[in-house]
Motif scaffolding. Structure first.
Motif, PDB file in Angstrom:
ATOM      1  N   SER A   2       0.841  -1.197   0.000  1.00  0.00           N
ATOM      2  CA  SER A   2       0.000   0.000   0.000  1.00  0.00           C
ATOM      3  C   SER A   2       0.872   1.241   0.000  1.00  0.00           C
ATOM      4  CB  SER A   2      -0.925  -0.006   1.205  1.00  0.00           C
ATOM      5  OG  SER A   2      -0.330  -0.666   2.270  1.00  0.00           O
ATOM      6  N   GLU A 174     -12.947   8.247  10.518  1.00  0.00           N
ATOM      7  CA  GLU A 174     -12.225   7.233   9.761  1.00  0.00           C
ATOM      8  C   GLU A 174     -11.164   6.660  10.701  1.00  0.00           C
ATOM      9  OE1 GLU A 174     -10.156   6.454   5.410  1.00  0.00           O
ATOM     10  OE2 GLU A 174     -10.412   8.522   6.078  1.00  0.00           O
ATOM     11  N   PHE A 176      -8.151   3.694  11.790  1.00  0.00           N
ATOM     12  CA  PHE A 176      -7.092   2.775  11.379  1.00  0.00           C
ATOM     13  C   PHE A 176      -6.507   2.103  12.620  1.00  0.00           C
ATOM     14  CE2 PHE A 176      -6.481   4.582   7.065  1.00  0.00           C
ATOM     15  CZ  PHE A 176      -7.144   5.794   7.218  1.00  0.00           C
ATOM     16  N   ASN A 199     -13.190  -5.532  10.567  1.00  0.00           N
ATOM     17  CA  ASN A 199     -13.311  -5.569   9.107  1.00  0.00           C
ATOM     18  C   ASN A 199     -14.727  -5.218   8.682  1.00  0.00           C
ATOM     19  OD1 ASN A 199     -10.638  -6.286   8.729  1.00  0.00           O
ATOM     20  ND2 ASN A 199     -11.058  -8.481   8.693  1.00  0.00           N
ATOM     21  N   GLU A 202     -15.361  -1.618   8.768  1.00  0.00           N
ATOM     22  CA  GLU A 202     -14.445  -0.823   7.949  1.00  0.00           C
ATOM     23  C   GLU A 202     -13.483   0.004   8.806  1.00  0.00           C
ATOM     24  OE1 GLU A 202     -16.864   1.133   4.949  1.00  0.00           O
ATOM     25  OE2 GLU A 202     -16.676  -0.659   3.688  1.00  0.00           O
ATOM     26  N   TRP A 204      -9.699   0.220   9.207  1.00  0.00           N
ATOM     27  CA  TRP A 204      -8.637  -0.163   8.287  1.00  0.00           C
ATOM     28  C   TRP A 204      -7.423  -0.679   9.042  1.00  0.00           C
ATOM     29  CZ3 TRP A 204     -11.698  -0.455   4.541  1.00  0.00           C
ATOM     30  CH2 TRP A 204     -12.553   0.582   4.182  1.00  0.00           C
ATOM     31  N   ARG A 205      -6.885  -1.802   8.583  1.00  0.00           N
ATOM     32  CA  ARG A 205      -5.689  -2.399   9.183  1.00  0.00           C
ATOM     33  C   ARG A 205      -4.462  -1.948   8.396  1.00  0.00           C
ATOM     34  NH1 ARG A 205      -4.895  -8.798  10.439  1.00  0.00           N
ATOM     35  NH2 ARG A 205      -7.107  -8.811   9.905  1.00  0.00           N
TER      36      ARG A 205
END
Ligand SMILES: [Zn+2]
Length: 213
Positions: A2, A174, A176, A199, A202, A204-205
């Motif tokens: 990523s 959002e 993480f 997951n 949502e 994020w990992r």
């Protein structure tokens, strides 16, 4: 592979429960818990906002197996607000076990949020206590400062980090999880279960290199 994530002043690093009792040798030790402290220090240097949580229970807290007759740590027990995993006595207010790790660079933190202080209610989450309704006020505080994204790390992945991340999502951030800046308890398949819930929500990992590169 990523691409790197650019951190800005609408981001907060949330460092969860880096306390002696969760480190090797502590009352509720998380394997290798101490090994993430230098990494979290490196991450903290990248963020304008660093918030820290500290599990901070009164003696005789309802989450302690020792206060329930015939109960053992890691059992589940029905309490007034729902099922509660019982733990060894840990992070008792004012004790050495409740102290933040001495190598953790706290100077960068704008907030140390203590949680789990109500005698009858646990709080894995930095946002909402285990009764599902009592707020810590953290979501409102972060929103007032313009925070949009939360990057969570610390101990333990499958309990306080996961619950905090799920509540952060529910509050509209959002969110993480910096996987390699966390360590898990992983009792009774709890780590897989936590990732499944995150997951689905949502959360994020990510890995620390995505922030540090
Ligand atoms: Zn606790």
């Amino acid at each position: 592979m990523s691409s790197a994530i650019t951190i800005d002043d609408q981001d907060v690093l949330l460092a969860v429960d880096l306390q002696a009792d969760f480190m090797p040798g502590g009352a509720l030790a998380v394997e290798d818990g101490h090994t993430i402290v230098p990494l979290i220090n490196a991450l903290a240097r990248r963020f304008a906002y660093v918030a820290v949580t500290q599990d901070w229970h009164p003696p005789g807290h309802a989450s302690f197996a020792s206060v329930h007759e015939g109960a053992a740590p890691f059992q589940s027990k029905r309490l007034a607000y729902g099922d509660q995993t019982l733990w060894p006595d840990h992070c008792v207010q004012g004790t050495a076990g409740a102290e933040l790790h001495p190598d953790f660079a706290l100077d960068a933190a704008f907030l140390i949020l203590r949680k789990g202080m109500h005698p009858g209610v646990d709080s894995y989450s930095a946002f909402v206590e285990a009764d599902g309704k009592t707020t810590t006020g953290l979501a409102a505080l972060l929103k007032a400062r313009g925070v949009k994204r939360i990057f969570a790390c610390g101990l333990a992945t499958d309990y306080c980090v996961a619950f905090s991340a799920l509540d952060a999502r529910a509050a509209g951030f959002e969110t993480f999880i910096i996987e390699d800046a966390c360590r898990a308890i992983d009792a009774n398949n709890s780590l897989d279960a936590a990732w499944a819930r995150m997951n689905a929500a949502e959360v994020w990992r990510i890995q620390s290199r995505e922030l540090l590169d």
